[in-house]
Write an enzyme that holds these catalytic residues in place. Structure first.
Site, PDB file in Angstrom:
ATOM      1  N   GLU A  23      32.159  69.286  40.393  1.00  0.00           N
ATOM      2  CA  GLU A  23      30.909  68.596  40.077  1.00  0.00           C
ATOM      3  C   GLU A  23      30.590  68.814  38.604  1.00  0.00           C
ATOM      4  O   GLU A  23      30.899  69.864  38.048  1.00  0.00           O
ATOM      5  CB  GLU A  23      29.754  69.124  40.939  1.00  0.00           C
ATOM      6  CG  GLU A  23      29.903  68.800  42.404  1.00  0.00           C
ATOM      7  CD  GLU A  23      28.655  69.118  43.227  1.00  0.00           C
ATOM      8  OE1 GLU A  23      27.579  69.406  42.647  1.00  0.00           O
ATOM      9  OE2 GLU A  23      28.773  69.064  44.461  1.00  0.00           O
ATOM     10  N   HIS A  86      23.999  65.047  38.306  1.00  0.00           N
ATOM     11  CA  HIS A  86      25.201  65.761  38.704  1.00  0.00           C
ATOM     12  C   HIS A  86      26.055  64.834  39.562  1.00  0.00           C
ATOM     13  O   HIS A  86      25.607  63.768  39.974  1.00  0.00           O
ATOM     14  CB  HIS A  86      24.886  67.088  39.400  1.00  0.00           C
ATOM     15  CG  HIS A  86      24.390  66.983  40.803  1.00  0.00           C
ATOM     16  ND1 HIS A  86      23.089  66.673  41.117  1.00  0.00           N
ATOM     17  CD2 HIS A  86      25.016  67.168  41.984  1.00  0.00           C
ATOM     18  CE1 HIS A  86      22.934  66.676  42.417  1.00  0.00           C
ATOM     19  NE2 HIS A  86      24.104  66.966  42.985  1.00  0.00           N
ATOM     20  N   HIS A  88      28.901  64.121  42.810  1.00  0.00           N
ATOM     21  CA  HIS A  88      29.464  64.474  44.099  1.00  0.00           C
ATOM     22  C   HIS A  88      30.844  63.819  44.136  1.00  0.00           C
ATOM     23  O   HIS A  88      30.959  62.655  44.511  1.00  0.00           O
ATOM     24  CB  HIS A  88      28.600  63.962  45.256  1.00  0.00           C
ATOM     25  CG  HIS A  88      27.346  64.729  45.484  1.00  0.00           C
ATOM     26  ND1 HIS A  88      26.413  64.358  46.421  1.00  0.00           N
ATOM     27  CD2 HIS A  88      26.870  65.867  44.915  1.00  0.00           C
ATOM     28  CE1 HIS A  88      25.409  65.224  46.421  1.00  0.00           C
ATOM     29  NE2 HIS A  88      25.665  66.142  45.498  1.00  0.00           N
ATOM     30  N   ASP A  99      21.199  71.068  47.103  1.00  0.00           N
ATOM     31  CA  ASP A  99      20.448  70.407  46.030  1.00  0.00           C
ATOM     32  C   ASP A  99      18.946  70.549  46.259  1.00  0.00           C
ATOM     33  O   ASP A  99      18.192  70.858  45.337  1.00  0.00           O
ATOM     34  CB  ASP A  99      20.810  68.918  45.940  1.00  0.00           C
ATOM     35  CG  ASP A  99      22.241  68.662  45.508  1.00  0.00           C
ATOM     36  OD1 ASP A  99      22.849  69.545  44.874  1.00  0.00           O
ATOM     37  OD2 ASP A  99      22.749  67.563  45.802  1.00  0.00           O
TER      38      ASP A  99
END
Length: 142
Positions: A23, A86, A88, A99
């Protein structure tokens, strides 16, 4: 709503693709709108951060010192922090339980780039302080 400059979308997509299988994460800047008042935020700049998580393949963490430095640099240019992003690499474009547990910036946008499907997906969520609420993402000129 989050208004996202095409250049920012392309930068965070490139960052996500370049970071696979881990990530990636970063900070978004522009003009922060108060979600409670129905105001949209506009992100016309992004700053890449190092993923400092112990397990970067399935979580992200911004180093507090680096985060502060990036935020100061963005604000020195007259921008406001509007949120964070961010990726995935294998998962859906929705916040995970981790998260939600780690979210701290109430009223700010959390953009998630999912590379799990044939076409990458970029979605945004506002943290209410208790949960994430999905917000529309619209392209705008920077």
């Amino acid at each position: 709503m989050l208004r996202l400059a095409p250049s920012v979308r392309e930068d965070i997509l490139a960052h996500a693709r370049g970071g696979v299988p881990e990530e990636v994460c970063g900070v978004l800047a522009g003009r922060h709108g108060a979600a409670a008042d129905g105001e949209a935020s506009t992100a016309h700049e992004s700053a890449r951060a190092t993923n400092a998580a112990d397990s970067p393949r399935n979580r992200y963490e911004l180093d507090p010192a680096e985060q502060l430095e990036l935020m100061r640099e963005l604000e020195a240019d007259g921008d406001e922090v509007v949120g964070f992003y961010h990726s995935h690499p294998r998962g859906p474009p929705a916040p995970s339980n981790v998260d939600a547990h780690e979210a701290t910036w109430e009223g700010y946008s959390y953009v998630i780039v999912s590379l799990g499907a044939a076409d990458p997906d970029v979605r945004s969520w506002r943290w209410t302080g208790e949960r994430f609420e999905r917000e529309p993402v619209r392209a705008v000129d920077s």
